[in-house]
Scaffold this motif. Structure first.
Motif, PDB file in Angstrom:
ATOM      1  N   LYS A   1       0.824  -1.210   0.000  1.00  0.00           N
ATOM      2  CA  LYS A   1       0.000   0.000   0.000  1.00  0.00           C
ATOM      3  C   LYS A   1       0.858   1.261   0.000  1.00  0.00           C
TER       4      LYS A   1
ATOM      5  N   SER B   1       1.063   3.830  -3.204  1.00  0.00           N
ATOM      6  CA  SER B   1       0.706   5.223  -2.921  1.00  0.00           C
ATOM      7  C   SER B   1       1.827   6.174  -3.305  1.00  0.00           C
TER       8      SER B   1
ATOM      9  N   CYS C   1       0.185   9.911  -4.058  1.00  0.00           N
ATOM     10  CA  CYS C   1      -0.904  10.244  -3.142  1.00  0.00           C
ATOM     11  C   CYS C   1      -0.332  10.541  -1.755  1.00  0.00           C
TER      12      CYS C   1
ATOM     13  N   CYS D   1      -2.280   8.977   1.260  1.00  0.00           N
ATOM     14  CA  CYS D   1      -2.068   7.545   1.484  1.00  0.00           C
ATOM     15  C   CYS D   1      -0.633   7.246   1.894  1.00  0.00           C
TER      16      CYS D   1
ATOM     17  N   HIS E   1      -0.121   5.172   5.236  1.00  0.00           N
ATOM     18  CA  HIS E   1       0.535   3.860   5.219  1.00  0.00           C
ATOM     19  C   HIS E   1       1.938   3.901   5.806  1.00  0.00           C
TER      20      HIS E   1
ATOM     21  N   THR F   1      -5.734  -0.009  -2.950  1.00  0.00           N
ATOM     22  CA  THR F   1      -4.931   1.198  -2.781  1.00  0.00           C
ATOM     23  C   THR F   1      -5.131   2.136  -3.964  1.00  0.00           C
TER      24      THR F   1
ATOM     25  N   THR G   1      -8.296   4.283  -3.292  1.00  0.00           N
ATOM     26  CA  THR G   1      -8.130   5.387  -2.346  1.00  0.00           C
ATOM     27  C   THR G   1      -7.152   6.425  -2.882  1.00  0.00           C
ATOM     28  N   ASN G   2      -6.115   5.989  -3.608  1.00  0.00           N
ATOM     29  CA  ASN G   2      -5.186   6.954  -4.216  1.00  0.00           C
ATOM     30  C   ASN G   2      -5.932   7.882  -5.173  1.00  0.00           C
TER      31      ASN G   2
END
Length: 178
Positions: free
Chosen positions: A69, A73, A78, A81, A85, A158, A161-162
Motif C-alpha cells: 500500500k 501510494s 498520493c 495515502c 501507510h 490502494t 483510495t489513491n
C-alpha cells in the motif's frame, strides 16, 4: 482543504452513520478519506471495508500489506495515502529506514521484502503486464499463488483510495512524512 464537502461526522444518518460507527469501533476515529467517501458513497465505503477485511484475513502479513500500500501510494503520488501507510507500516514494526526505502521503491536489505517491492513497483508501472522472469522471481522469493492474488487485491484497493484522494485533495490527518 478537501474539494468534496464532507458534513460533520456527528450529523451523519442512515447508512453513513452506520459505517462511521463501524470504523470508530475498529479504529477509534474516522479518517478524512473514509469520512468523505462515506458521506457521498456509503455503499462504496462498505465495499472497500469489506474488501479490506478479506485482505486482512488473507495470506499476506501486515508488513507485506503495508509495504504494498505504501509503495503503490508513493508511485501514484498520493500524499494522503503515503502518510497513512507510513504510520500504519510503522505500527506493524517496519523501521523508519525500511519505510523510507519502500517509499522510494528501493531495496530494504530484506530479500523477500525487496522481491515484493520490485514486483509491486513493476506492476504499478505496467498495469500488471510482466515478463515470465518477473513472475518467476516473485515465486522464487517464496510468494505463493494465493499471495499473488492478495498482492493484486491490495494494489486494487490502494488504487481506489489513491485516485479518490487525488481527486478530492483530501486533507491529511496523519503525521507528515519527510
Amino acid at each position: 482543504m478537501s474539494r468534496i464537502a464532507t458534513p460533520a461526522l456527528d450529523t451523519a444518518t442512515g447508512a453513513t452513520a452506520e459505517v462511521y460507527a463501524q470504523i470508530r469501533k475498529a479504529a477509534g476515529s474516522v479518517p478524512n478519506t473514509y469520512a468523505a467517501i462515506g458521506a457521498h458513497g456509503p455503499a462504496a465505503l462498505k465495499a472497500v471495508l469489506a474488501a479490506e477485511g478479506v485482505l486482512a484475513s488473507g495470506s499476506l502479513d501486515k508488513q507485506d500489506r503495508e509495504t504494498i500500500k505504501l509503495l503503490v501510494s508513493a508511485v501514484a503520488g498520493c500524499d494522503y495515502c503515503v502518510a497513512a501507510h507510513s504510520l500504519l507500516g510503522k505500527m506493524t514494526g517496519l523501521s523508519q529506514d525500511a519505510l523510507k526505502h519502500i517509499r522510494a521503491g528501493e531495496p530494504t536489505g530484506d530479500a523477500k521484502r525487496d522481491a515484493l517491492i520490485r514486483f509491486v513497483k513493476l506492476l504499478a508501472g505496467t498495469s500488471g503486464t510482466i515478463a515470465a522472469e518477473e513472475f518467476a522471481a516473485i515465486k522464487g522469493a517464496g510468494y505463493t499463488d494465493a499471495q499473488i492474488v492478495d498482492i493484486s487485491l491490495a494494489i486494487a484497493l490502494t488504487g481506489f483510495t489513491n485516485v479518490f484522494n487525488r481527486i478530492n485533495d483530501t486533507a491529511i490527518d496523519f503525521p507528515a512524512v519527510d
